[in-house]
Design an enzyme around this catalytic site. Structure first.
Site, PDB file in Angstrom:
ATOM      1  N   ALA A 124     -35.601 -43.917  -5.421  1.00 16.97           N
ATOM      2  CA  ALA A 124     -35.248 -42.510  -5.632  1.00 16.97           C
ATOM      3  C   ALA A 124     -36.234 -41.595  -4.918  1.00 16.97           C
ATOM      4  CB  ALA A 124     -35.214 -42.199  -7.124  1.00 16.97           C
TER       5      ALA A 124
ATOM      6  N   HIS B   5     -42.334 -41.854  -2.601  1.00 21.43           N
ATOM      7  CA  HIS B   5     -42.756 -40.782  -1.694  1.00 21.43           C
ATOM      8  C   HIS B   5     -43.796 -41.308  -0.710  1.00 21.43           C
ATOM      9  CE1 HIS B   5     -42.033 -38.084  -5.465  1.00 21.43           C
ATOM     10  NE2 HIS B   5     -40.896 -38.306  -4.826  1.00 21.43           N
TER      11      HIS B   5
ATOM     12  N   CYS C 290     -37.279 -44.209  -9.771  1.00 25.55           N
ATOM     13  CA  CYS C 290     -37.893 -45.386  -9.145  1.00 25.55           C
ATOM     14  C   CYS C 290     -38.315 -45.050  -7.718  1.00 25.55           C
ATOM     15  CB  CYS C 290     -36.910 -46.546  -9.147  1.00 25.55           C
ATOM     16  SG  CYS C 290     -35.469 -46.267  -8.078  1.00 25.55           S
TER      17      CYS C 290
ATOM     18  N   ARG D 211     -28.873 -33.816  -5.001  1.00 26.04           N
ATOM     19  CA  ARG D 211     -29.998 -32.891  -5.022  1.00 26.04           C
ATOM     20  C   ARG D 211     -29.726 -31.552  -4.326  1.00 26.04           C
ATOM     21  NH1 ARG D 211     -35.316 -33.688  -5.983  1.00 26.04           N
ATOM     22  NH2 ARG D 211     -35.934 -32.842  -3.964  1.00 26.04           N
TER      23      ARG D 211
END
Length: 490
Positions: free
Chosen positions: A74, A204, A71, A105
């Site tokens: 994220a 992003h 999403c 990550r």
């Protein structure tokens, strides 16, 4: 266990048709637009790109098909903002989003955790029902006060909005402006509620815009720029990737003044507009801020690929071409310096990996960038696809894939399993959700989001690790101890 493999366009086209037969008519028509076979470009355009990857992308997933996407939250918190090490990143909303995105990550960093770096810590405003009813702005105000008291060396705070924040209409921008005046620190509100957009890709973009609006030109930056200053954009230092890349750039004579956002500091982001060149690794997640800096500050940007020796050499030369003869000469020296290492790695691993087939399904840039690294080891790409790509990503993929390669966008769990079952590759590279079902099918797997807890994979040193890991996966004797499902009698 694996079939003898060549890129067979007709076979892959038939496979797509067989997979689509399982869907109702409406879903079949929608999913057909996302599945294709790469076709060679004819005529004068044949040299570049190599192939055409004609699929629809960046479209809402069909409910119920088990998409592997993430999403917007994220994309912002987990990718762009989370690795900025000297800021505290608040998961603003219920505890679950922050909990499940906590330190997943492998963004390596240098610093004292809990003192001047906070990447692997989890901060949440822990929304309860009363916060949904009455609003959470006062709670957010208090959370920021507590952070400033407990972690005085934190340079700033980012507010990573979860779904309820947008649904109830909290004014996080007002809170950010208020706390900025009170503390003098950078407070960045990010409207990355998970329901926005169709995937993490919009997260992003939103995160890039937040840097533009809340970081750039907000302070007087005292920094003496040099002629060889570069920003590394879109390298998140997974397993130390950014450090491996930085070694090569500095050996060329360049000065890396900022790395976004793996092992990054707020100061690196603030001084970014003073660099001479932006080097973008993950195009999908960071092209927005590069375009902004080009338009506003006249800073050019170039893409680079440090996966595998062929692309490393090409990228070093392309980067050097943006500077003077000194840097160009240094680039050739760097390539020559590492050639013995490359030769040794290929001599050791290529005989063990030659002709092995690979299927990829990842996010960001990896579905195309890692292709040449596999080919440097003599391996072949049977299929590749993206979780959240846009049309320009698939155009760029045409520079890498061969004719007949299977292309799949936002592939469903069912589709991917059937593709793997019929193609039977020697290796699958994808994410953690795909890892264990694929291994239960008797097929070696590498987790290509976080390098399966290995790495780095960037740079010449990273290529040696990459080759070793692929060999360990494919040639592990465990695969001879059980049969794949399709080899077992019904």
């Amino acid at each position: 266990m694996s079939l003898d493999y060549e890129n067979d366009s007709e076979f892959h086209a038939r496979l797509i048709e067989e997979v689509l037969e399982a869907y109702p008519d409406k879903s079949r028509k929608r999913r057909a637009k996302h599945l294709s076979v790469a076709k060679s470009v004819d005529g004068e355009e044949a040299a570049e790109p190599l192939t055409e990857c004609d699929v629809k992308s960046n479209i809402k997933s069909i409910p119920g098909v088990m998409t592997i996407r993430g999403c917007a939250y994220a994309g912002s918190k987990g990718v762009v903002w989370g690795p900025v090490k000297d800021m505290v990143h608040i998961s603003h909303g219920p505890v679950g989003c922050g909990q499940y995105s906590w330190s997943q990550r492998r963004n390596y960093y240098i610093g004292k955790t809990g003192v001047d770096t906070f990447v692997t810590m989890q901060f949440t405003s822990d929304f309860q029902e009363k916060d949904i009813v009455f609003g959470g702005d006062k709670k957010l105000d208090k959370v920021i006060d507590e952070i400033n008291e407990l972690f005085p060396l934190a340079k700033g705070v980012s507010i990573q909005s979860e779904c309820p924040i947008g649904l109830i209409g909290d004014d996080i921008e007002a809170v950010a402006r208020k706390k900025n005046k009170e503390t003098g620190k950078t407070i960045v509100p990010v409207r990355c509620e998970g329901f926005r957009g169709v995937s993490q890709s919009l997260g992003h973009h939103i995160a890039n815009d937040a840097i533009r609006d809340w970081v750039f030109d907000k302070k007087s930056v005292e920094f003496e720029a040099g002629p060889y200053d570069v920003n590394v954009i879109g390298d998140y230092n997974i397993g130390g990737d950014a450090w491996a890349s930085r070694i090569l750039l500095e050996e060329m004579g360049l000065r890396v003044v900022g790395n976004w956002s793996g092992d990054a500091t707020l100061a690196e982001m603030e001084r970014a507009p003073k660099a001479k060149l932006n080097l973008i690794h993950c195009y999908r997640s960071m092209n927005y801020i590069c375009r902004h800096m080009e338009e506003k500050y006249n800073i050019p940007w170039v893409e680079y690929n440090f996966f595998g020796p062929s692309q490393i050499a090409a990228s070093l030369r392309n980067i050097a071409a943006q500077f003077d003869e000194t840097i160009k000469e240094n680039a050739e020296k760097v390539i020559a310096k590492y050639q013995p290492l490359v030769d040794a790695v290929i001599a050791k691993y290529r005989p063990r990996l030659e002709g092995k087939s690979v299927m990829l399904y990842v996010g960001g840039l990896r579905p195309r960038h890692v292709i040449t690294a596999y080919e440097d080891l003599g391996m072949q790409i049977a299929g590749t696809g993206y979780e959240f790509a846009h049309g320009d990503d698939y155009k760029r993929t045409g520079h890498y894939v061969k004719d007949g390669t299977l292309i799949y966008d936002d592939v469903t769990g069912y589709e991917l399993e059937k593709f793997i079952e019929n193609i039977r590759p020697d290796l699958v590279g994808s994410g953690i959700k795909e890892k264990y079902p694929v291994q239960k099918m008797g097929i070696p797997f590498r987790q290509m989001h976080s390098w399966d807890y290995s790495g780095p994979y960037h740079g010449y040193d990273g290529f040696a690790i990459f080759a070793r890991d692929m060999d360990l996966a494919i040639n592990n004797p465990v695969w001879g101890l059980f049969k794949a499902p399709w080899t077992t009698a019904a």
